[in-house]
Design a protein around this motif. Structure first.
Motif, PDB file in Angstrom:
ATOM      1  N   LEU A  57       0.812  -1.231   0.000  1.00  0.00           N
ATOM      2  CA  LEU A  57       0.000   0.000   0.000  1.00  0.00           C
ATOM      3  C   LEU A  57       0.838   1.269   0.000  1.00  0.00           C
ATOM      4  O   LEU A  57       0.290   2.364  -0.143  1.00  0.00           O
ATOM      5  CB  LEU A  57      -0.877   0.039   1.245  1.00  0.00           C
ATOM      6  CG  LEU A  57      -2.338  -0.364   1.191  1.00  0.00           C
ATOM      7  CD1 LEU A  57      -3.028   0.103   2.460  1.00  0.00           C
ATOM      8  CD2 LEU A  57      -3.055   0.202  -0.020  1.00  0.00           C
TER       9      LEU A  57
ATOM     10  N   PRO B  22       2.767   3.147  -1.951  1.00  0.00           N
ATOM     11  CA  PRO B  22       2.559   4.233  -2.917  1.00  0.00           C
ATOM     12  C   PRO B  22       1.215   4.942  -2.716  1.00  0.00           C
ATOM     13  O   PRO B  22       1.124   6.164  -2.854  1.00  0.00           O
ATOM     14  CB  PRO B  22       2.600   3.514  -4.269  1.00  0.00           C
ATOM     15  CG  PRO B  22       3.347   2.249  -4.029  1.00  0.00           C
ATOM     16  CD  PRO B  22       3.065   1.865  -2.601  1.00  0.00           C
ATOM     17  N   ALA B  23       0.186   4.176  -2.370  1.00  0.00           N
ATOM     18  CA  ALA B  23      -1.134   4.787  -2.149  1.00  0.00           C
ATOM     19  C   ALA B  23      -1.094   5.714  -0.937  1.00  0.00           C
ATOM     20  O   ALA B  23      -1.627   6.829  -0.963  1.00  0.00           O
ATOM     21  CB  ALA B  23      -2.194   3.700  -1.951  1.00  0.00           C
ATOM     22  N   LEU B  24      -0.415   5.276   0.123  1.00  0.00           N
ATOM     23  CA  LEU B  24      -0.365   6.108   1.334  1.00  0.00           C
ATOM     24  C   LEU B  24       0.475   7.363   1.090  1.00  0.00           C
ATOM     25  O   LEU B  24       0.179   8.420   1.635  1.00  0.00           O
ATOM     26  CB  LEU B  24       0.158   5.289   2.519  1.00  0.00           C
ATOM     27  CG  LEU B  24      -0.726   4.088   2.894  1.00  0.00           C
ATOM     28  CD1 LEU B  24      -0.168   3.367   4.115  1.00  0.00           C
ATOM     29  CD2 LEU B  24      -2.172   4.506   3.161  1.00  0.00           C
TER      30      LEU B  24
ATOM     31  N   MET C 179       0.603   8.947  -1.751  1.00  0.00           N
ATOM     32  CA  MET C 179      -0.279   9.862  -2.490  1.00  0.00           C
ATOM     33  C   MET C 179      -1.245  10.557  -1.533  1.00  0.00           C
ATOM     34  O   MET C 179      -1.499  11.754  -1.650  1.00  0.00           O
ATOM     35  CB  MET C 179      -1.057   9.097  -3.562  1.00  0.00           C
ATOM     36  CG  MET C 179      -0.210   8.691  -4.750  1.00  0.00           C
ATOM     37  SD  MET C 179      -1.140   7.675  -5.940  1.00  0.00           S
ATOM     38  CE  MET C 179      -1.963   8.956  -6.909  1.00  0.00           C
TER      39      MET C 179
END
Lengths: 104, 104
Positions: free
Chosen positions: B90, B92-94, B96
């Motif tokens: 996760l 990269p999502a966090l 962003m």
């Protein structure tokens, strides 16, 4: 020890606070699937939630620049909601969260 | 109209529910910056929070498979926390979300 100010500045906490809430993830979900949506159509797509509560959620999301409210003049004027441009950019992140959350 | 079951299945809502909370984003933040961390060291990095509350948060995150608790036998045994493998994914999502949340 980290102080409170630094903590409040934590962008991750801020994002999660803004996007969480009883109805917001579902509103986001619908807005990612339709470019723009009228209030009444969005409301019909939701589980049982009052119009008042839905409107409050949308207003908070507007204030946080998660979504935009667009008024088109006419008789009567039409009101649409759509994602804020910055939120569109979040799409891949939200998809990852959607995937990660399933089965958890 | 969407029914309640479908709503509860929404992975995005589930993720946001799991990751939100008073201290969880900050715990995540530290765990992304250190491969593994001992309880006392994590506690010292946090703003004023009791050990009891921190431990409860960690236990909830363990239950939701956000983090893992590792015990290394020894005298005395040592306990470490680290991200669950799925949570590392996760990252990269966090990041962003961290970026998006700044200045909001």
């Amino acid at each position: 020890m980290m102080n409170y100010t630094a903590f409040e500045d934590c962008g991750l906490k801020r994002s999660l606070d803004i996007l969480s809430g009883k109805w917001k993830p579902l509103i986001l979900y619908h807005l990612f699937h339709e470019k723009e949506i009228r209030f009444i159509r969005l409301w019909r797509k939701m589980p049982r939630v009052s119009k008042k509560v839905l409107l409050e959620q949308l207003q908070q999301m507007q204030e946080h620049r998660v979504i935009e409210r667009i008024e088109r003049k006419g008789f009567p004027p039409e009101v649409y909601y759509r994602l804020h441009r910055d939120t569109e950019w979040l799409g891949p992140a939200l998809q990852m969260l959607e995937h990660w959350g399933k089965g958890r």
